[in-house]
Design an enzyme around this catalytic site. Structure first.
Site, mmCIF file in Angstrom:
data_model
loop_
_atom_site.group_PDB
_atom_site.id
_atom_site.type_symbol
_atom_site.label_atom_id
_atom_site.label_comp_id
_atom_site.label_asym_id
_atom_site.label_seq_id
_atom_site.Cartn_x
_atom_site.Cartn_y
_atom_site.Cartn_z
ATOM 1 N N GLY A 120 0.821 -1.201 0.000
ATOM 2 C CA GLY A 120 0.000 0.000 0.000
ATOM 3 C C GLY A 120 0.854 1.249 0.000
ATOM 4 O O GLY A 120 2.045 1.202 0.325
ATOM 5 N N CYS A 152 5.116 -6.355 1.861
ATOM 6 C CA CYS A 152 5.528 -4.948 1.884
ATOM 7 C C CYS A 152 4.808 -4.204 3.016
ATOM 8 O O CYS A 152 5.086 -4.446 4.184
ATOM 9 C CB CYS A 152 5.287 -4.308 0.513
ATOM 10 S SG CYS A 152 6.130 -2.724 0.288
ATOM 11 N N TYR A 153 3.863 -3.312 2.711
ATOM 12 C CA TYR A 153 3.112 -2.615 3.750
ATOM 13 C C TYR A 153 2.465 -3.613 4.704
ATOM 14 O O TYR A 153 2.425 -3.398 5.920
ATOM 15 C CB TYR A 153 2.044 -1.727 3.106
ATOM 16 C CG TYR A 153 1.136 -1.011 4.088
ATOM 17 C CD1 TYR A 153 1.470 0.232 4.604
ATOM 18 C CD2 TYR A 153 -0.064 -1.594 4.500
ATOM 19 C CE1 TYR A 153 0.640 0.884 5.510
ATOM 20 C CE2 TYR A 153 -0.905 -0.951 5.404
ATOM 21 C CZ TYR A 153 -0.546 0.286 5.905
ATOM 22 O OH TYR A 153 -1.375 0.928 6.799
ATOM 23 N N HIS A 155 7.993 -7.916 -3.325
ATOM 24 C CA HIS A 155 6.731 -8.224 -4.003
ATOM 25 C C HIS A 155 6.858 -9.534 -4.795
ATOM 26 O O HIS A 155 7.467 -9.567 -5.863
ATOM 27 C CB HIS A 155 6.340 -7.091 -4.940
ATOM 28 C CG HIS A 155 5.873 -5.865 -4.230
ATOM 29 N ND1 HIS A 155 4.551 -5.668 -3.889
ATOM 30 C CD2 HIS A 155 6.544 -4.787 -3.769
ATOM 31 C CE1 HIS A 155 4.428 -4.517 -3.245
ATOM 32 N NE2 HIS A 155 5.627 -3.953 -3.169
ATOM 33 N N GLU A 211 4.486 -11.069 -6.340
ATOM 34 C CA GLU A 211 3.468 -11.167 -7.388
ATOM 35 C C GLU A 211 3.914 -10.624 -8.740
ATOM 36 O O GLU A 211 3.263 -10.886 -9.763
ATOM 37 C CB GLU A 211 2.183 -10.448 -6.937
ATOM 38 C CG GLU A 211 2.280 -8.932 -6.849
ATOM 39 C CD GLU A 211 2.820 -8.415 -5.516
ATOM 40 O OE1 GLU A 211 2.606 -7.230 -5.210
ATOM 41 O OE2 GLU A 211 3.469 -9.201 -4.796
ATOM 42 N N ASP A 224 -15.709 -11.637 -23.618
ATOM 43 C CA ASP A 224 -16.486 -11.645 -22.378
ATOM 44 C C ASP A 224 -17.944 -12.009 -22.620
ATOM 45 O O ASP A 224 -18.491 -12.923 -21.995
ATOM 46 C CB ASP A 224 -16.396 -10.285 -21.690
ATOM 47 C CG ASP A 224 -14.972 -9.873 -21.393
ATOM 48 O OD1 ASP A 224 -14.102 -10.758 -21.359
ATOM 49 O OD2 ASP A 224 -14.720 -8.663 -21.215
ATOM 50 N N LYS A 248 -9.641 -11.801 -16.743
ATOM 51 C CA LYS A 248 -9.695 -11.982 -18.202
ATOM 52 C C LYS A 248 -9.026 -13.279 -18.643
ATOM 53 O O LYS A 248 -9.562 -14.009 -19.493
ATOM 54 C CB LYS A 248 -9.032 -10.783 -18.878
ATOM 55 C CG LYS A 248 -8.884 -10.914 -20.392
ATOM 56 C CD LYS A 248 -10.212 -10.794 -21.115
ATOM 57 C CE LYS A 248 -10.618 -9.347 -21.199
ATOM 58 N NZ LYS A 248 -11.854 -9.192 -22.007
#
Length: 588
Positions: free
Chosen positions: A122, A149-150, A236, A238, A302, A444
């Site tokens: 964050g 992290c945060y 991080h 990710e 979609d 997606k």
């Protein structure tokens, strides 16, 4: 932007014949929906009417996505730009994850079947007076918690450690040294390249915690209290810049938390089809109706996948309406007809409204005005066709999880919002139906996997994102039949050559833009004064940020040569090398 024409609903929603948007606002063709600004939109029908408007409160359980046993991972969002990416990375482990507000109570998490919690990064500092904090019960050890992290700094401070501004901030690549194997780093080499993004550091660990990783400037790049199910990392995992980050997440989710991978396209299809069928049948029994469902097809993946799921559930009770506004790419309308009508056997209504749209777009050059007109005219055509069907009980739309996330997070909370350029309009208020949103808990990439599993052709499932207003916003200036033909031919060549080079799936979007610029050229022995076409190709993971694609020179050369030789009225081709930000992907 020009004022709305007299026959349009006013922005204030005073027209009593109009319904409401999914956000409860008066529907009008100028309304904006939350989402990424270059994402597909299923032909502007992100609307629900007065009757059973769906409340998208964060406490709602999934409507169609049944949370598979044995567990769910909750990603609590503290405002990180990577928060959605964390949830996606967990899904890639075949484990269902949800992105929820940072202060979601532990009782609510347990009600949802959550078996592990990840705290996102964050933009705040944990020692700020108004720093966002989670429900304090999550530190109880009842569920494993991983702070990133945060989130790691918050864990340290809340449990008695110290966090201070770092003497040396870390933004970008770094090397972390793993000092202790606590299960989070199982099978990972002791020296790892990672991505850092922090200005604060943990300077003292809480009682009972041990250090598990460090960098040259961060002594506590990892911390853990395994007996309390608490883990934290400063980097991080990710992002792609942390190559073994997915392994760290896997160790936490399937190792420490013990969640078995059960989130697959096949079980999603099975549970979603059953849920839709049961819901429609129940409504039909209770109301004495036939349980009629409509879906607006846009040609995008979609709406296509959403329609395929509903058709498998209710069969001929689904009617798909495709409004051909004349703004699609070359051969796309025919592909849609063949796929849904001939191959899948769906009841499909195709409406040729090309002249209507061109008439309303005549002389219009402002991109926002174009969008408003296209959205409004689409709704008008759709209203006419829907009225011919008779009683309608349900509307299917292809809302995706990022749209749900952004539309449910209050502005006062920590998520960083990005508005779209998608217009939606309202249907008459007396057309009352409920929403079926079978994709509202999918990203997606998961939609594409489901579409493939259902047998939809690659040409549709792997189709690059395409804006709702179609080619109208890739023509800078007035939209005419002649300019549309020019752009279609040029765009066809761009896609054809990129596919021939095997690059189609490696770029997020690739397309042509017809500029309002003319330039002098020489063709044969004569002088020309003709159109300039721009080429745009970008790489991206989600469309929120993008980099211009470094296409090989020979590919660019073939595209340019073919366009100037095969497309009448074009004598120059240029390549856009702008990234997003500061530029957007689309030019308008």
């Amino acid at each position: 932007m020009a004022e709305p024409e007299d026959h349009q609903a006013t922005a204030s929603g005073d027209d009593p014949k109009r319904g409401k948007t999914v956000h409860g606002e008066a529907a009008n063709a100028g309304h904006r929906v939350l989402g990424s600004d270059d994402a597909e939109v299923e032909a502007y029908l992100e609307v629900a009417l007065d009757a059973p408007a769906r409340d998208r409160a964060p406490t709602d359980p999934p409507v169609a996505a049944v949370q598979p046993e044995p567990g769910v991972v909750a990603v609590l969002d503290f405002g990180s730009q990577f928060a959605q990416l964390i949830a996606r990375r967990v899904r890639e482990l075949s484990v269902y994850s949800e992105l929820l507000p940072h202060d979601t109570p532990l009782a609510e998490l347990e009600r949802r079947g959550v078996r592990a919690i990840i705290l996102s990064g964050g933009p705040n500092s944990v020692y700020d007076e108004r720093a966002p904090k989670p429900d304090g019960s999550i530190w109880s050890g009842r569920l494993p918690v991983l702070g990133i992290c945060y989130g790691a700094q918050l864990m340290a401070k809340e449990l008695g450690g110290d966090v201070m501004p770092a003497s040396k901030r870390e933004y970008g690549p770094a090397t972390v040294s793993i000092t202790r194997d606590d299960g989070l780093f199982a099978g990972i080499d002791r020296e790892q390249p990672v991505w850092m993004s922090h200005g604060d550091s943990i300077t003292r660990l809480p009682e009972g915690f041990i250090a598990t990783a460090q960098t040259d400037s961060t002594p506590y790049a990892g911390l853990a209290a395994p007996d309390r199910n608490l883990y934290g990392i400063q980097f991080h995992p990710e992002v792609i810049h942390t190559p073994r980050g997915k392994d760290v997440l896997r160790n936490f989710v399937t190792g420490i938390a013990g969640i078995a991978p059960a989130w697959t396209p096949s079980n999603f299809i099975e549970t979603t089809v059953t849920e839709i069928r049961d819901r429609v049948d129940k409504h039909a029994r209770e109301t004495g109706s036939n349980g009629q469902v409509i879906c607006a097809l846009s040609g995008g993946v979609d709406s296509a996948v959403a329609a395929a799921l509903v058709h498998r559930a209710v069969g001929d009770r689904l009617t798909c309406i495709y409004v051909d506004h004349g703004l699609m790419r070359k051969k796309e309308s025919e592909l849609l007809r063949v796929t849904f009508e001939a191959n899948l056997g769906m009841r499909l209504v195709m409406v040729d409204a090309r002249e209507r749209f061109l008439a309303r777009l005549a002389g219009v050059t402002d991109p926002e005005q174009k969008r408003r007109i296209i959205g409004d005219e689409f709704i008008r055509v759709f209203e006419e066709e829907a009225a011919k069907i008779g009683q309608i009980d349900f509307l299917t739309q292809g809302t995706l999880y990022p749209d749900v996330i952004e539309s449910t997070t209050p502005e006062t909370k920590t998520a960083q919002k990005i508005k779209t350029h998608h217009n939606v309009g309202g249907l008459p208020a007396d057309l009352r139906f409920q929403l079926i949103e079978p994709l509202r808990y999918l990203f997606k990439d998961e939609v594409r996997l489901v579409g493939t599993a259902m047998g939809l052709p690659d040409a549709m499932v792997q189709r690059q994102p395409f804006p709702g207003p179609g080619l109208a916003i890739r023509i800078l200036g007035e939209v005419t039949a002649e300019r549309l033909d020019t752009l279609r031919d040029a765009d066809w060549i761009v896609i054809d050559e990129i596919k021939a080079a095997g690059l189609y799936r490696s770029v997020w979007q690739s397309f042509a833009i017809l500029t309002p610029v003319r330039s002098v050229g020489v063709m044969g022995d004569g002088r020309t004064y003709a159109n300039v076409v721009a080429i745009r190709a970008v790489t991206s993971e989600d469309g929120m940020t993008a980099d211009w694609a470094k296409l090989p020179y020979d590919v660019l050369g073939r595209i340019s040569s073919r366009i100037v030789n095969e497309v009448v009225g074009v004598n120059r081709v240029v390549y856009d090398i702008s990234s997003k930000p500061p530029a957007t992907i689309e030019w308008e």
